[in-house]
Write an enzyme that holds these catalytic residues in place. Sequence first.
Site, PDB file in Angstrom:
ATOM      1  N   ARG A   1      -1.035  19.120  -4.116  1.00  0.00           N
ATOM      2  CA  ARG A   1      -2.248  19.652  -4.711  1.00  0.00           C
ATOM      3  C   ARG A   1      -3.330  19.776  -3.635  1.00  0.00           C
ATOM      4  O   ARG A   1      -3.331  19.012  -2.661  1.00  0.00           O
ATOM      5  CB  ARG A   1      -2.757  18.770  -5.855  1.00  0.00           C
TER       6      ARG A   1
ATOM      7  N   GLY B   1      -1.074   7.630  -9.829  1.00  0.00           N
ATOM      8  CA  GLY B   1      -0.574   8.177 -11.085  1.00  0.00           C
ATOM      9  C   GLY B   1      -0.159   7.134 -12.101  1.00  0.00           C
ATOM     10  O   GLY B   1      -0.271   7.343 -13.319  1.00  0.00           O
TER      11      GLY B   1
ATOM     12  N   ASP C   1       0.105   8.967   2.813  1.00  0.00           N
ATOM     13  CA  ASP C   1      -0.558   9.067   1.511  1.00  0.00           C
ATOM     14  C   ASP C   1      -0.993   7.710   0.966  1.00  0.00           C
ATOM     15  O   ASP C   1      -2.063   7.585   0.347  1.00  0.00           O
ATOM     16  CB  ASP C   1       0.307   9.817   0.496  1.00  0.00           C
TER      17      ASP C   1
ATOM     18  N   GLN D   1      11.309   8.744 -13.210  1.00  0.00           N
ATOM     19  CA  GLN D   1      11.355  10.189 -12.953  1.00  0.00           C
ATOM     20  C   GLN D   1      12.790  10.699 -12.994  1.00  0.00           C
ATOM     21  O   GLN D   1      13.080  11.761 -13.571  1.00  0.00           O
ATOM     22  CB  GLN D   1      10.722  10.490 -11.589  1.00  0.00           C
TER      23      GLN D   1
END
Length: 468
Positions: free
Chosen positions: A16, A403, A238, A304
């Site tokens: 993003r 998240g 990250d 996931q």
Amino acid sequence: MKNASLAVDIGASSGRLTMGSIVDGELVLEEIHRFENGLIKKKEHLCWDIDHLFNEVKVGLKKCAENGLAPTSIGIDTWAVDFVLLDENDQLLTDAVAYRDPRTDGMMEEVEQIIPKEMLYAQTGIQFQKFNTIYQLHYLKKHKPDLLEKATSFLMIPDYLHYLLTGVKTNEYTNATSTQLVHAKSKKWDRQLIEQLDLNYDMFLPIQMPKTKIGKLKKSLVEEVGLDMEVILPATHDTGSAVIATPEKGETIYISSGTWSLMGVESFHPVTNNIAMNYNFTNEGGIDGRFRFLKNIMGLWMIQEVKRMYDDIYSFSEFVKMAEETEAFDSIVNVDDARFLKPDNMVEEIRGYCRETNQVIPQSPGEVAKCVFDSLVEIYKQTVEQLEEVCGKTFNKINVIGGGTQNAMLNQLIASGTKKNVHAGPVEATSIGNIVAQFIALGELKDIDEARTIIKDSFDITLYKGSE
């Protein structure tokens, strides 16, 4: 507002571009572009589609221009350990092979025959994981030595993307530490280790710290996207960016909760003793010379993959609801078992583990999901105990960022299991940390403490009580 900055945050499943600005003392985010990421098969390896990723970055920049937005700066963060090699003409010699590729099977054990484990940890402080860059490079040395001989530049994934933006090659500190080839105390490439592995020391570039301004967009790129801006290194790992966004200035345990769970504390000194090594903690580089003393835990990757095995017919929130309705099921798996790294079928792998350990085998989607969540909490509890032992102190709270903050069931399980209050938020921690690093470089913010104060005032933080 003087400046707006653009964070490019690329994870294993999506990326993003988010623009951030400070308005009336609060950090305001605007998502510009979102895109998918994933593994592709190239020749015999699992790879990242690096051309696709850079094209999506350009799409996001064009959207900014089309919408009349003119951010002052841009910085890119991604996952760790993966890299590309360039030749003397700055052409790619390698694909961007992914850490989940099995090429590193057996490489860690071979490196231990060259460099004793204790020495490697004492010098780098980095956790032993079979996919670390050091083992990927050892694979190339063993199986493709001619390719390594041609390499003149080693660039990690965000380094390469920054190079495509600017034409300037850099190795950024926070991601470089994940290679297991950076000396923890000097914060430079460890020549001794690199030469012991018979690698070319000269292909590694001088390490640059977060907040470094590396240049403007290339002229050809400015013409293509219709924007000009400065490129500033964030913490390109990250997790390094996410931890910057921990909204607490005091001592706290954090869990950067996403595909991986990165659980640890912030430290001003590396901890490289045998206890830390035996517990397999890592000392990854952070902003302002800090260290992220943490443990990599498999994380939400498992759910996931479970979702994918059920053909994506259930949403993540539906898995949480089904798990909540399955209170009686209590089988536990070791989420860090290598079998869960890239199995063909995650659901069957979980069932197989339970079968082999004489536990009740999960049948329904809710039982499988509850097994994953309970298993994560079990290793979080263990990690808290180990952190407190190594650090010699008790921590009163846990900050969950990223998240995973949206999974209320899991956050309450963490609070109840560890008997510590859990503060969950912000969700977009990585983009926030990326942006505030740029803001500090631009003089928009004074330092990390000021950034964390603004972050705490700008985003919702949810409390889950684990202790009174």
